[in-house]
Motif scaffolding. Structure first.
Motif, PDB file in Angstrom:
ATOM      1  N   UNK A  41       0.864  -1.187   0.000  1.00  0.00           N
ATOM      2  CA  UNK A  41       0.000   0.000   0.000  1.00  0.00           C
ATOM      3  C   UNK A  41       0.899   1.235   0.000  1.00  0.00           C
ATOM      4  N   UNK A  42       0.698   2.102  -0.989  1.00  0.00           N
ATOM      5  CA  UNK A  42       1.502   3.320  -1.107  1.00  0.00           C
ATOM      6  C   UNK A  42       0.565   4.519  -1.179  1.00  0.00           C
ATOM      7  N   UNK A  43       0.842   5.532  -0.355  1.00  0.00           N
ATOM      8  CA  UNK A  43       0.062   6.759  -0.356  1.00  0.00           C
ATOM      9  C   UNK A  43       0.935   7.901  -0.862  1.00  0.00           C
ATOM     10  N   UNK A  44       0.371   8.709  -1.769  1.00  0.00           N
ATOM     11  CA  UNK A  44       1.070   9.869  -2.322  1.00  0.00           C
ATOM     12  C   UNK A  44       0.382  11.114  -1.768  1.00  0.00           C
ATOM     13  N   UNK A  45       1.150  11.963  -1.129  1.00  0.00           N
ATOM     14  CA  UNK A  45       0.622  13.171  -0.485  1.00  0.00           C
ATOM     15  C   UNK A  45       0.729  14.366  -1.425  1.00  0.00           C
ATOM     16  N   UNK A  46      -0.339  15.140  -1.541  1.00  0.00           N
ATOM     17  CA  UNK A  46      -0.302  16.386  -2.325  1.00  0.00           C
ATOM     18  C   UNK A  46       0.560  17.405  -1.580  1.00  0.00           C
ATOM     19  N   UNK A  47       1.335  18.213  -2.308  1.00  0.00           N
ATOM     20  CA  UNK A  47       2.115  19.265  -1.647  1.00  0.00           C
ATOM     21  C   UNK A  47       1.186  20.306  -1.013  1.00  0.00           C
ATOM     22  N   UNK A  48       1.714  21.067  -0.062  1.00  0.00           N
ATOM     23  CA  UNK A  48       0.933  22.139   0.551  1.00  0.00           C
ATOM     24  C   UNK A  48       0.389  23.072  -0.524  1.00  0.00           C
ATOM     25  N   UNK A  49      -0.876  23.431  -0.403  1.00  0.00           N
ATOM     26  CA  UNK A  49      -1.498  24.345  -1.348  1.00  0.00           C
ATOM     27  C   UNK A  49      -2.060  23.668  -2.588  1.00  0.00           C
ATOM     28  N   UNK A  50      -1.926  22.332  -2.679  1.00  0.00           N
ATOM     29  CA  UNK A  50      -2.417  21.575  -3.829  1.00  0.00           C
ATOM     30  C   UNK A  50      -3.444  20.552  -3.376  1.00  0.00           C
ATOM     31  N   UNK A  51      -4.293  20.106  -4.314  1.00  0.00           N
ATOM     32  CA  UNK A  51      -5.231  19.021  -4.071  1.00  0.00           C
ATOM     33  C   UNK A  51      -5.052  17.962  -5.157  1.00  0.00           C
ATOM     34  N   UNK A  52      -5.341  16.726  -4.805  1.00  0.00           N
ATOM     35  CA  UNK A  52      -5.236  15.598  -5.730  1.00  0.00           C
ATOM     36  C   UNK A  52      -6.470  15.570  -6.629  1.00  0.00           C
ATOM     37  N   UNK A  53      -6.249  15.463  -7.930  1.00  0.00           N
ATOM     38  CA  UNK A  53      -7.377  15.361  -8.869  1.00  0.00           C
ATOM     39  C   UNK A  53      -7.404  14.024  -9.596  1.00  0.00           C
ATOM     40  N   UNK A  54      -6.363  13.225  -9.439  1.00  0.00           N
ATOM     41  CA  UNK A  54      -6.301  11.913 -10.075  1.00  0.00           C
ATOM     42  C   UNK A  54      -5.035  11.208  -9.663  1.00  0.00           C
ATOM     43  N   UNK A  55      -4.894   9.974 -10.106  1.00  0.00           N
ATOM     44  CA  UNK A  55      -3.695   9.221  -9.754  1.00  0.00           C
ATOM     45  C   UNK A  55      -3.694   7.852 -10.381  1.00  0.00           C
ATOM     46  N   UNK A  56      -2.678   7.080 -10.055  1.00  0.00           N
ATOM     47  CA  UNK A  56      -2.562   5.731 -10.599  1.00  0.00           C
ATOM     48  C   UNK A  56      -1.297   5.059 -10.138  1.00  0.00           C
ATOM     49  N   UNK A  57      -0.832   4.096 -10.916  1.00  0.00           N
ATOM     50  CA  UNK A  57       0.322   3.291 -10.534  1.00  0.00           C
ATOM     51  C   UNK A  57       1.092   2.858 -11.767  1.00  0.00           C
ATOM     52  N   UNK A  58       2.345   2.475 -11.543  1.00  0.00           N
ATOM     53  CA  UNK A  58       3.175   1.910 -12.613  1.00  0.00           C
ATOM     54  C   UNK A  58       4.007   0.792 -12.022  1.00  0.00           C
ATOM     55  N   UNK A  59       3.829  -0.382 -12.577  1.00  0.00           N
ATOM     56  CA  UNK A  59       4.591  -1.572 -12.204  1.00  0.00           C
ATOM     57  C   UNK A  59       4.717  -2.383 -13.480  1.00  0.00           C
ATOM     58  N   UNK A  60       5.824  -2.230 -14.200  1.00  0.00           N
ATOM     59  CA  UNK A  60       5.937  -2.771 -15.556  1.00  0.00           C
ATOM     60  C   UNK A  60       5.605  -4.247 -15.727  1.00  0.00           C
ATOM     61  N   UNK A  61       5.877  -5.083 -14.714  1.00  0.00           N
ATOM     62  CA  UNK A  61       5.670  -6.519 -14.883  1.00  0.00           C
ATOM     63  C   UNK A  61       4.318  -7.009 -14.398  1.00  0.00           C
TER      64      UNK A  61
END
Length: 111
Positions: A41-61
């Motif tokens: 489980x990995x969480x990505x935090x938005x920088x101060x002053x920003x909001x998350x509008x989308x996301x995803x993942x990359x794992x080539x295999x």
């Protein structure tokens, strides 16, 4: 979390994003793509002053049907979370997940 719960969370995220952007859409706004690496489980935090509008993942295999459990925003628009289950590759070490990259697309709150 059920599919219905994810739908409700996505709706809340949409509403929070719309409110934070002052009723505007994200076109032409300052944005950043933030990444984080990990396993399970990995969480990505938005920088101060920003909001998350989308996301995803990359794992080539890895293909989605092999272990992606979830990819979703927090209700407050501050983080994007990706969860990957352990994958049985049929080798001696069947329960290992290699590191993957999660990412969040963020826009400056308030435009």
């Amino acid at each position: 979390m059920s599919l219905s719960d994810f739908g409700k969370a996505a709706g809340k995220m949409r509403d929070a994003t719309h409110k934070a952007l002052g009723g505007k859409n994200a076109s032409g706004l300052e944005h950043k793509v933030i990444t984080a690496k990990g396993s399970g489980k990995v969480e990505v935090q938005a920088p101060d002053g920003f909001i998350v509008t989308g996301g995803g993942w990359r794992y080539p295999d890895l293909v989605p049907e092999e272990g992606i459990r979830a990819s979703y925003p927090s209700p407050d628009g501050k983080t994007w979370t990706v969860e990957i289950d352990q994958v049985d590759r049929g080798g001696a070490d069947k329960e290992v997940i290699a590191e993957f990259t999660a990412y969040a697309v963020c826009v400056r709150a308030g435009g």
